[in-house]
Write a protein that holds these residues in place. Structure first.
Motif, PDB file in Angstrom:
ATOM      1  N   ILE A  81      -9.510 -39.394  -0.084  1.00 26.60           N
ATOM      2  CA  ILE A  81      -9.497 -40.350   1.023  1.00 26.60           C
ATOM      3  C   ILE A  81      -9.690 -39.555   2.298  1.00 26.60           C
ATOM      4  N   GLU A  82     -10.755 -39.908   3.039  1.00 22.82           N
ATOM      5  CA  GLU A  82     -11.123 -39.165   4.231  1.00 22.82           C
ATOM      6  C   GLU A  82     -11.370 -40.136   5.371  1.00 22.82           C
ATOM      7  N   VAL A 136      -4.577 -49.252  -2.881  1.00 22.72           N
ATOM      8  CA  VAL A 136      -4.406 -48.177  -1.914  1.00 22.72           C
ATOM      9  C   VAL A 136      -3.815 -48.837  -0.683  1.00 22.72           C
ATOM     10  N   SER A 137      -2.672 -48.338  -0.249  1.00 22.62           N
ATOM     11  CA  SER A 137      -1.985 -48.886   0.910  1.00 22.62           C
ATOM     12  C   SER A 137      -2.097 -47.889   2.065  1.00 22.62           C
ATOM     13  N   PHE A 138      -2.625 -48.340   3.190  1.00 23.52           N
ATOM     14  CA  PHE A 138      -2.827 -47.485   4.362  1.00 23.52           C
ATOM     15  C   PHE A 138      -1.750 -47.774   5.403  1.00 23.52           C
ATOM     16  N   THR A 139      -1.119 -46.730   5.911  1.00 29.86           N
ATOM     17  CA  THR A 139      -0.118 -46.880   6.961  1.00 29.86           C
ATOM     18  C   THR A 139      -0.789 -47.079   8.316  1.00 29.86           C
ATOM     19  N   LEU A 140      -1.837 -46.288   8.580  1.00 32.71           N
ATOM     20  CA  LEU A 140      -2.551 -46.368   9.853  1.00 32.71           C
ATOM     21  C   LEU A 140      -3.903 -47.028   9.647  1.00 32.71           C
ATOM     22  N   GLY A 141      -4.280 -47.873  10.575  1.00 31.60           N
ATOM     23  CA  GLY A 141      -5.571 -48.523  10.500  1.00 31.60           C
ATOM     24  C   GLY A 141      -6.696 -47.556  10.847  1.00 31.60           C
ATOM     25  N   GLY A 142      -7.916 -47.944  10.487  1.00 33.22           N
ATOM     26  CA  GLY A 142      -9.077 -47.135  10.820  1.00 33.22           C
ATOM     27  C   GLY A 142     -10.151 -47.246   9.761  1.00 33.22           C
ATOM     28  N   SER A 143     -11.087 -46.319   9.813  1.00 30.82           N
ATOM     29  CA  SER A 143     -12.204 -46.273   8.882  1.00 30.82           C
ATOM     30  C   SER A 143     -11.991 -45.108   7.917  1.00 30.82           C
ATOM     31  N   TYR A 144     -12.049 -45.396   6.622  1.00 36.97           N
ATOM     32  CA  TYR A 144     -11.788 -44.389   5.595  1.00 36.97           C
ATOM     33  C   TYR A 144     -12.871 -44.445   4.525  1.00 36.97           C
ATOM     34  N   ARG A 145     -13.194 -43.277   3.976  1.00 29.28           N
ATOM     35  CA  ARG A 145     -14.109 -43.187   2.832  1.00 29.28           C
ATOM     36  C   ARG A 145     -13.287 -42.820   1.612  1.00 29.28           C
ATOM     37  N   LEU A 146     -13.443 -43.601   0.550  1.00 26.30           N
ATOM     38  CA  LEU A 146     -12.752 -43.348  -0.717  1.00 26.30           C
ATOM     39  C   LEU A 146     -13.774 -42.882  -1.735  1.00 26.30           C
ATOM     40  N   LEU A 169      -7.899 -37.496   8.549  1.00 23.47           N
ATOM     41  CA  LEU A 169      -7.232 -37.272   7.266  1.00 23.47           C
ATOM     42  C   LEU A 169      -8.278 -36.913   6.215  1.00 23.47           C
ATOM     43  N   ASN A 170      -7.962 -35.937   5.368  1.00 20.85           N
ATOM     44  CA  ASN A 170      -8.803 -35.611   4.224  1.00 20.85           C
ATOM     45  C   ASN A 170      -7.865 -35.127   3.117  1.00 20.85           C
ATOM     46  N   LYS A 171      -7.486 -36.058   2.242  1.00 19.28           N
ATOM     47  CA  LYS A 171      -6.521 -35.748   1.175  1.00 19.28           C
ATOM     48  C   LYS A 171      -7.089 -36.161  -0.165  1.00 19.28           C
ATOM     49  N   THR A 172      -6.755 -35.396  -1.172  1.00 20.93           N
ATOM     50  CA  THR A 172      -7.163 -35.700  -2.538  1.00 20.93           C
ATOM     51  C   THR A 172      -5.917 -35.747  -3.418  1.00 20.93           C
ATOM     52  N   ILE A 173      -5.815 -36.792  -4.226  1.00 22.52           N
ATOM     53  CA  ILE A 173      -4.692 -36.926  -5.145  1.00 22.52           C
ATOM     54  C   ILE A 173      -5.226 -37.110  -6.563  1.00 22.52           C
ATOM     55  N   LYS A 174      -4.401 -36.792  -7.530  1.00 20.08           N
ATOM     56  CA  LYS A 174      -4.752 -37.045  -8.932  1.00 20.08           C
ATOM     57  C   LYS A 174      -4.399 -38.487  -9.262  1.00 20.08           C
ATOM     58  N   LEU A 175      -5.340 -39.179  -9.889  1.00 18.86           N
ATOM     59  CA  LEU A 175      -5.122 -40.551 -10.347  1.00 18.86           C
ATOM     60  C   LEU A 175      -5.333 -40.562 -11.846  1.00 18.86           C
ATOM     61  N   ARG A 176      -4.303 -40.935 -12.574  1.00 20.79           N
ATOM     62  CA  ARG A 176      -4.377 -40.954 -14.039  1.00 20.79           C
ATOM     63  C   ARG A 176      -4.666 -42.383 -14.495  1.00 20.79           C
ATOM     64  N   ILE A 177      -5.747 -42.518 -15.272  1.00 19.78           N
ATOM     65  CA  ILE A 177      -6.107 -43.818 -15.828  1.00 19.78           C
ATOM     66  C   ILE A 177      -5.777 -43.774 -17.322  1.00 19.78           C
TER      67      ILE A 177
END
Length: 89
Positions: free
Chosen positions: A75-76, A26-36, A80-88
């Protein structure tokens, strides 16, 4: 009401590779605290972690223990609060 999508929100993080064999970044453009949070399509939580990152920082993930399928990665943080589909595979 403003219903437009802020382009900066779209580009605040990226997840790759997608689809994945279970390992990726996961690559973050902006720094900060995030919950995955990673959930399956039934809503069962499989992974949760809080990270503090700097601008343009990457974090590795390893979901090799999960069955192949489609999961939802939320990722919140930092407004920011976004949800994406991740295919495994």
């Amino acid at each position: 009401y403003d219903v437009s999508i802020d382009e900066t929100d779209i580009n605040r993080f990226s997840v790759y590779p997608n689809p994945t064999s279970g390992e990726g970044k996961v690559s973050f453009t902006l720094g900060g605290s995030y919950r995955l949070r990673l959930m399956d399509l039934s809503g069962k939580l499989h992974f949760e972690n809080e990270v503090n990152v700097n601008q343009n920082e990457e974090r590795d993930f390893n979901f090799n223990e999960l069955k192949a399928g489609v999961y939802l990665l939320n990722i919140e943080g930092e407004g920011l609060n976004k949800t994406i589909k991740l295919r495994i595979q």
